[in-house]
Scaffold this motif. Structure first.
Motif, PDB file in Angstrom:
ATOM      1  N   THR A 154       0.809  -1.224   0.000  1.00  0.00           N
ATOM      2  CA  THR A 154       0.000   0.000   0.000  1.00  0.00           C
ATOM      3  C   THR A 154       0.837   1.267   0.000  1.00  0.00           C
ATOM      4  OG1 THR A 154      -0.083  -0.002   2.417  1.00  0.00           O
ATOM      5  CG2 THR A 154      -1.850  -1.168   1.255  1.00  0.00           C
ATOM      6  N   GLY A 155       2.137   1.130  -0.246  1.00  0.00           N
ATOM      7  CA  GLY A 155       3.001   2.298  -0.221  1.00  0.00           C
ATOM      8  C   GLY A 155       2.752   3.241  -1.387  1.00  0.00           C
ATOM      9  N   ASN A 156       3.559   4.314  -1.441  1.00  0.00           N
ATOM     10  CA  ASN A 156       3.433   5.308  -2.491  1.00  0.00           C
ATOM     11  C   ASN A 156       4.503   5.148  -3.554  1.00  0.00           C
ATOM     12  OD1 ASN A 156       1.156   6.865  -1.400  1.00  0.00           O
ATOM     13  ND2 ASN A 156       2.568   7.417   0.254  1.00  0.00           N
ATOM     14  N   ASP A 157       5.113   3.961  -3.606  1.00  0.00           N
ATOM     15  CA  ASP A 157       6.165   3.709  -4.588  1.00  0.00           C
ATOM     16  C   ASP A 157       5.582   3.602  -5.995  1.00  0.00           C
ATOM     17  OD1 ASP A 157       7.773   3.465  -2.337  1.00  0.00           O
ATOM     18  OD2 ASP A 157       7.439   1.301  -2.232  1.00  0.00           O
ATOM     19  N   TYR A 175      -0.548  -1.646  -5.277  1.00  0.00           N
ATOM     20  CA  TYR A 175      -1.963  -2.008  -5.198  1.00  0.00           C
ATOM     21  C   TYR A 175      -2.734  -0.905  -4.479  1.00  0.00           C
ATOM     22  CZ  TYR A 175      -6.105  -4.838  -4.050  1.00  0.00           C
ATOM     23  OH  TYR A 175      -7.383  -5.323  -3.935  1.00  0.00           O
ATOM     24  N   GLY A 176      -2.207  -0.475  -3.349  1.00  0.00           N
ATOM     25  CA  GLY A 176      -2.857   0.602  -2.602  1.00  0.00           C
ATOM     26  C   GLY A 176      -2.873   1.909  -3.368  1.00  0.00           C
TER      27      GLY A 176
END
Length: 539
Positions: A154-157, A175-176
């Motif tokens: 769910t990170g912002n990568d 995915y997040g």
């Protein structure tokens, strides 16, 4: 024709799928080959254009997902597999909201966002609902083939990739990260996003339970972060499959370990509806107010403390008009002539003209199943309507035999597709369902017909009799051979078709009041002969 194909292809606004660039079908990491994207022109034509079902002043519920929600190029079950989105509209009041199954097989969170989401986003209006259940296909390569994988978590990568086949560049998020995009764009349009976890696979873990999907944790985290309702479909359905046992669990899937049969699709649709209806999230209250049919259908039977219920299932030989003294009677109407009403309650749930297949398809078996409590009994007696045409108007024929086999048939009148099983398979399903609820199933062979080949009443021991015995041997179920008990009696008492007519009415199958009472006595005799626990409740 070229204009039509061009118009369909234009639906993929963000990143159109050029048909010449679609690679040959390949088996994914789940050992599944999904051909739907390779037939995207047909698939898009068979889906409603986003928002076109909208009724004046009413909201639309858009369900977005993959083949577990909408299976096959046409989504009509012609391969024996069904997506649960086909059945979800059963749980929403069409006078209050329209439901659109916008799912498409083979889509991942990423490819759905790029190829199908833009048109749905344009169709959104304030007050609409978007139920998002994506993730089964989020694996594989990032930059080749279908290039549908997302970054886990769910990170912002994010990463920038170059698609090998086309040279196009694409930014891939977690995915997040994709879920945040769906949520943000729903809210911008005034619509209400709902996150829903994935359907479970046909896979058991070391603990002996259905494996839960990792995406559930990620969705729950995004739900809390974004303040969005979350429904854990994965857990609701997996918990049901855990209770079913391996044999029953397995037939909720068809051909592979991900895609569901009609049984599985209907279960997942109900699980989704139950999850929405049971949620305590106040944000879902408006959607809950537009739902119906969520309560399980049951048999209207009055229970008395300390008294088990005997549910009697079957066809017209069990339940008929049961009124005119000179008319046709089913033996279930005479159950209290042999059962003690002070000890047990009898519920005659049979229906004229039904086979094992139609009794199940019409939801009559589900009513019995949903009503069962530990200590109850279920008498199961079918056969008169089971062997015959499978795809004609009555659509009640089954495959002869007892093997665990099936076939997909196309119904002649409706054009609908249905997976039809063997006579023995349906009996085994009923038996397993009853045991699952802690009740006792008892198999009864069908009543004899008034046919006298060779001077003896007809015995059908080489077909139904054989199949009943095979099922009884395989399952260990109690078996009462009503067929031969009544036949023995009529052979001795009557000796001919003419003399036996007083036990029948109008034809060779349906019984008179005397015949119904005779069959009820045969049931009682059979129960005593096999020393069934149910015999304790006889007069």
């Amino acid at each position: 024709m070229k204009k039509l194909i061009s118009a369909i292809a234009a639906l993929c606004v963000s990143a159109p799928m050029a048909f010449g660039q679609v690679p040959k079908p390949v088996e994914d990491v789940n050992k599944v080959v999904d051909n739907t994207p390779d037939s995207i022109a047909k698939a898009l034509m068979s889906r409603p254009a986003p928002g076109t079902t909208r009724k004046k002043g009413k909201p639309v519920a858009f369900f977005i997902g993959d083949s577990t929600m909408r299976n096959g190029t046409l989504g009509n079950g012609n391969n024996g597999q069904w997506g649960w989105g086909f059945f979800i509209s059963d749980y929403f009041d069409p006078t209050k909201i329209s439901v659109e199954n916008q799912a498409l097989g083979g889509m991942s969170t990423r490819t759905f966002y790029k190829q199908l989401w833009p048109d749905i986003r344009k169709a959104l209006r304030p007050g609409d609902w978007v139920i998002i259940s994506l993730g089964h296909n989020d694996n594989g390569p990032y930059d080749s083939g279908r290039a549908r994988a997302v970054l886990p978590g769910t990170g912002n990568d994010s990463i920038i990739v170059t698609i090998k086949e086309t040279g196009a560049k694409d930014t891939v998020y977690t995915y997040g990260g994709y879920m945040r995009k769906y949520i943000e764009e729903c809210r911008k349009a005034g619509a209400n996003p709902v996150l829903m976890s994935l359907t479970p696979r046909d896979a058991y873990g070391k603990d002996g339970k259905i494996v839960r999907k990792q995406q559930s944790q990620w969705l729950e985290q995004i739900s809390r972060e974004q303040g969005v309702p979350y429904v854990d479909l994965n857990e609701i359905s997996a918990a049901k499959l855990d209770k079913y046992g391996r044999w029953k669990e397995s037939y909720h899937f068809y051909k592979d370990h991900i895609h569901t049969s009609k049984f599985g699709a209907e279960m997942n649709a109900r699980s989704a509806a139950e999850g929405i209806a049971a949620s305590t999230d106040p944000a879902l209250a408006p959607l809950q107010a537009m739902m119906h049919n969520v309560e399980l259908p049951t048999v209207a039977v009055k229970r008395e403390k300390g008294k088990p219920v005997v549910f009697i299932t079957g066809d017209s030989t069990v339940k008929n008009t049961d009124k005119d003294p000179d008319g046709m009677w089913g033996w279930g109407s005479q159950a209290y002539t042999v059962f003690d009403s002070t000890k047990v309650t009898c519920a005659n749930c049979a229906k004229a003209g039904r086979s094992t297949r139609t009794y199940l398809n019409e939801g009559r078996w589900d009513q019995v199943y949903n009503s069962l409590q530990p200590g109850d009994f279920v008498l199961i007696q079918f056969g008169h309507n089971d062997i015959g045409p499978i795809d004609d108007k009555k659509m009640r024929g089954v495959i002869p035999g007892t093997a665990d086999s099936s076939h997909v048939y196309r119904m002649k009148d409706s054009g609908m597709y249905e997976v039809v099983y063997t006579f023995g398979w349906y009996l085994k399903k009923f038996i397993q369902d009853v045991r699952e609820k802690g009740a006792t199933p008892i198999l009864l062979s069908l009543t004899p017909r008034n046919e006298w080949p060779g001077g003896k009443i007809e015995r059908r021991n080489d077909t139904y009799g054989k199949w009943y015995r095979e099922v009884a041997k395989e399952t260990g179920v109690e078996f009462v051979d009503v067929h031969n008990i009544t036949a023995d009696y009529l052979d001795k008492k009557c000796g001919s078709k003419e003399k036996a007519m007083e036990y029948y009415n109008r034809d060779h199958t349906h019984t008179s009041l005397l015949g119904a009472q005779t069959n009820a006595k045969s049931v009682a005799k059979g129960l005593r002969d096999i020393k069934s626990p149910l015999a304790d409740y006889l007069k």
